[in-house]
Design a protein around this motif. Structure first.
Motif, PDB file in Angstrom:
ATOM      1  N   ALA A  96       0.830  -1.203   0.000  1.00 43.75           N
ATOM      2  CA  ALA A  96       0.000   0.000   0.000  1.00 43.75           C
ATOM      3  C   ALA A  96       0.869   1.259   0.000  1.00 43.75           C
ATOM      4  O   ALA A  96       0.561   2.247  -0.683  1.00 43.75           O
ATOM      5  CB  ALA A  96      -0.928  -0.006   1.209  1.00 43.75           C
ATOM      6  N   ALA A  97       1.977   1.239   0.756  1.00 43.16           N
ATOM      7  CA  ALA A  97       2.883   2.388   0.812  1.00 43.16           C
ATOM      8  C   ALA A  97       3.534   2.629  -0.542  1.00 43.16           C
ATOM      9  O   ALA A  97       3.657   3.772  -0.999  1.00 43.16           O
ATOM     10  CB  ALA A  97       3.941   2.170   1.885  1.00 43.16           C
ATOM     11  N   ASP A  98       3.940   1.560  -1.199  1.00 40.68           N
ATOM     12  CA  ASP A  98       4.586   1.690  -2.507  1.00 40.68           C
ATOM     13  C   ASP A  98       3.638   2.335  -3.507  1.00 40.68           C
ATOM     14  O   ASP A  98       4.024   3.232  -4.270  1.00 40.68           O
ATOM     15  CB  ASP A  98       5.018   0.305  -2.992  1.00 40.68           C
ATOM     16  N   ALA A  99       2.392   1.903  -3.491  1.00 43.74           N
ATOM     17  CA  ALA A  99       1.395   2.466  -4.401  1.00 43.74           C
ATOM     18  C   ALA A  99       1.138   3.936  -4.087  1.00 43.74           C
ATOM     19  O   ALA A  99       1.013   4.773  -4.999  1.00 43.74           O
ATOM     20  CB  ALA A  99       0.100   1.660  -4.319  1.00 43.74           C
ATOM     21  N   PHE A 100       1.065   4.279  -2.788  1.00 42.32           N
ATOM     22  CA  PHE A 100       0.793   5.662  -2.407  1.00 42.32           C
ATOM     23  C   PHE A 100       1.961   6.564  -2.802  1.00 42.32           C
ATOM     24  O   PHE A 100       1.758   7.670  -3.327  1.00 42.32           O
ATOM     25  CB  PHE A 100       0.526   5.765  -0.905  1.00 42.32           C
ATOM     26  N   LEU A 135      -1.782  15.203  -0.679  1.00 42.82           N
ATOM     27  CA  LEU A 135      -1.474  13.962   0.043  1.00 42.82           C
ATOM     28  C   LEU A 135      -2.698  13.387   0.750  1.00 42.82           C
ATOM     29  O   LEU A 135      -2.547  12.497   1.594  1.00 42.82           O
ATOM     30  CB  LEU A 135      -0.357  14.215   1.063  1.00 42.82           C
ATOM     31  N   LYS A 136      -3.854  13.855   0.391  1.00 43.39           N
ATOM     32  CA  LYS A 136      -5.074  13.347   1.020  1.00 43.39           C
ATOM     33  C   LYS A 136      -5.133  11.826   0.872  1.00 43.39           C
ATOM     34  O   LYS A 136      -4.911  11.287  -0.209  1.00 43.39           O
ATOM     35  CB  LYS A 136      -6.309  13.982   0.390  1.00 43.39           C
ATOM     36  N   GLY A 137      -5.420  11.141   1.952  1.00 44.60           N
ATOM     37  CA  GLY A 137      -5.428   9.683   1.978  1.00 44.60           C
ATOM     38  C   GLY A 137      -4.238   9.101   2.717  1.00 44.60           C
ATOM     39  O   GLY A 137      -4.226   7.908   3.045  1.00 44.60           O
ATOM     40  N   LEU A 138      -3.229   9.941   3.007  1.00 46.23           N
ATOM     41  CA  LEU A 138      -2.071   9.444   3.758  1.00 46.23           C
ATOM     42  C   LEU A 138      -2.503   8.912   5.114  1.00 46.23           C
ATOM     43  O   LEU A 138      -1.927   7.941   5.624  1.00 46.23           O
ATOM     44  CB  LEU A 138      -1.035  10.559   3.935  1.00 46.23           C
ATOM     45  N   GLU A 139      -3.528   9.516   5.712  1.00 45.23           N
ATOM     46  CA  GLU A 139      -4.001   9.059   7.018  1.00 45.23           C
ATOM     47  C   GLU A 139      -4.466   7.600   6.959  1.00 45.23           C
ATOM     48  O   GLU A 139      -4.322   6.854   7.949  1.00 45.23           O
ATOM     49  CB  GLU A 139      -5.121   9.965   7.546  1.00 45.23           C
ATOM     50  N   GLN A 140      -4.979   7.179   5.822  1.00 45.67           N
ATOM     51  CA  GLN A 140      -5.408   5.787   5.683  1.00 45.67           C
ATOM     52  C   GLN A 140      -4.213   4.841   5.659  1.00 45.67           C
ATOM     53  O   GLN A 140      -4.249   3.743   6.221  1.00 45.67           O
ATOM     54  CB  GLN A 140      -6.248   5.636   4.416  1.00 45.67           C
ATOM     55  N   LEU A 141      -3.125   5.277   5.024  1.00 43.18           N
ATOM     56  CA  LEU A 141      -1.899   4.479   5.028  1.00 43.18           C
ATOM     57  C   LEU A 141      -1.312   4.410   6.437  1.00 43.18           C
ATOM     58  O   LEU A 141      -0.843   3.347   6.878  1.00 43.18           O
ATOM     59  CB  LEU A 141      -0.883   5.082   4.060  1.00 43.18           C
TER      60      LEU A 141
END
Length: 337
Positions: A96-100, A135-141
């Motif tokens: 998931a981190a790689d994709a983000f 960077l919206k969505g980083l909180e999900q990661l």
């Protein structure tokens, strides 16, 4: 701080006395210490989680003690422990981190700003600032890593190491921060928070402004409290924007930069070089460095650094001081033979 200072000192003493209660794996990670003048010293789940992800994804900066046949990088024992857990942990988090990261290729500092603008675990909401919404969505990661790698348990296991570093900054930071505030005319209402991050590289300090206007000063591992680095980064929060506004007016800057690089200055852009010179001048003045420290900095390509430090006694607007500092850099560089 005025009349609040005695109360804050008493609170700091009480927290120090109570420190052993935080050593267990279920200790209160939020517990802060305070210097006599009210500078908060704390740990932060958001920073821990973000840098756990960075380390799992290849962040390996640190002192290199061997180059061949492959580099050997030295990590703080806590960082080594965390890397062992997260690199070998749930691979879905790394996926998931790689994709983000592929979808959001921006500088580390912006990631840090977004993380510090987000909620604490379980990271229900992200940062609100408009300039961070890419960077919206980083909180999900962050939430995925927190749960998948059991980071709450891991943080509890290393609290003793973190609190030892926190305590080392209790003394010796109030005067330099106060002096830097005065030199830069930063309002007292702007809160300074020192956050320990043992998952970063040796002697690294990073600073970001929080959404509430507070200055987060994130300190990596060091052999002794890196107060000069803290002040340098504190100053950068205000100096860097001023340099950005004024550096285009520095006609001789490119020539100066080339000469500074030949002397050892590592900065690659004129803006970074001017910022580094000015913030170093402020930091050395704030920690009351001796002449030898100023001379050593000048020898490394940061010309006129002692003269620049004195400019900030004049009370001029920051943009004017930055222009004056650039002129000092140019006129104080060694004459060509």
């Amino acid at each position: 701080m005025g009349y609040l200072a005695p109360m804050v000192r008493l609170l700091a003493l009480v927290l120090l006395i109570a420190a052993p209660a935080f050593a267990g794996p279920k200790g209160d990670w939020f517990a802060s210490l305070y210097t006599g003048e009210g500078v908060e010293l704390r740990n932060d789940e958001r920073v821990f989680t973000l840098f756990a992800i960075f380390n799992a994804m290849g962040f390996d900066q640190g002192p290199v003690t061997r180059r061949d046949p492959i580099p050997k990088v030295i990590y703080h024992p806590v960082r080594q422990q965390v890397r062992g857990r997260v690199i070998g942990g749930d691979p879905e988090v790394r996926k998931a981190a790689d994709a983000f990261f592929d979808a959001h290729p921006t500088v580390l500092r912006k990631y840090l700003s977004y993380a510090l603008g987000s909620d604490q675990p379980p990271f229900a909401t992200g940062a609100k600032a408009k300039d961070l919404q890419e960077l919206k969505g980083l909180e999900q990661l962050l939430a995925k890593a927190w749960t998948g790698w059991k980071l709450e348990e891991l943080m509890g296991a290393v609290q003793t190491d973190y609190r030892k570093v926190l305590k080392s900054y209790l003394a010796g930071t109030d005067f330099p921060i106060a002096r830097a505030r005065g030199m830069l005319r930063v309002p007292e209402a702007t809160e300074a928070l020192i956050v320990v991050n043992l998952l970063d590289s040796q002697d690294q300090v990073r600073a970001v402004l929080g959404e509430g206007g507070e200055a987060f000063l994130i300190v990596g591992p060091s052999d002794k409290p890196n107060v000069e680095g803290v002040i340098r980064e504190f100053a950068r929060l205000w100096v860097e924007p001023a340099v950005s506004r004024q550096v285009g007016k520095w006609a001789g800057g490119v020539t100066v930069l080339r000469e500074a690089q030949a002397a050892g200055a590592p900065e690659q852009s004129l803006q970074d070089y001017a910022t580094a010179t000015i913030t170093s001048a402020i930091a050395l003045r704030a920690v009351e460095a001796n002449d030898a420290a100023f001379d050593a900095a000048a020898a490394r390509g940061y010309y006129g650094i002692k003269d620049i430090s004195k400019l900030f006694d004049e009370g001029k607007p920051l943009d004017t001081l930055v222009l004056d500092a650039m002129q000092k850099i140019e006129t104080r560089r060694p004459a060509k033979k």
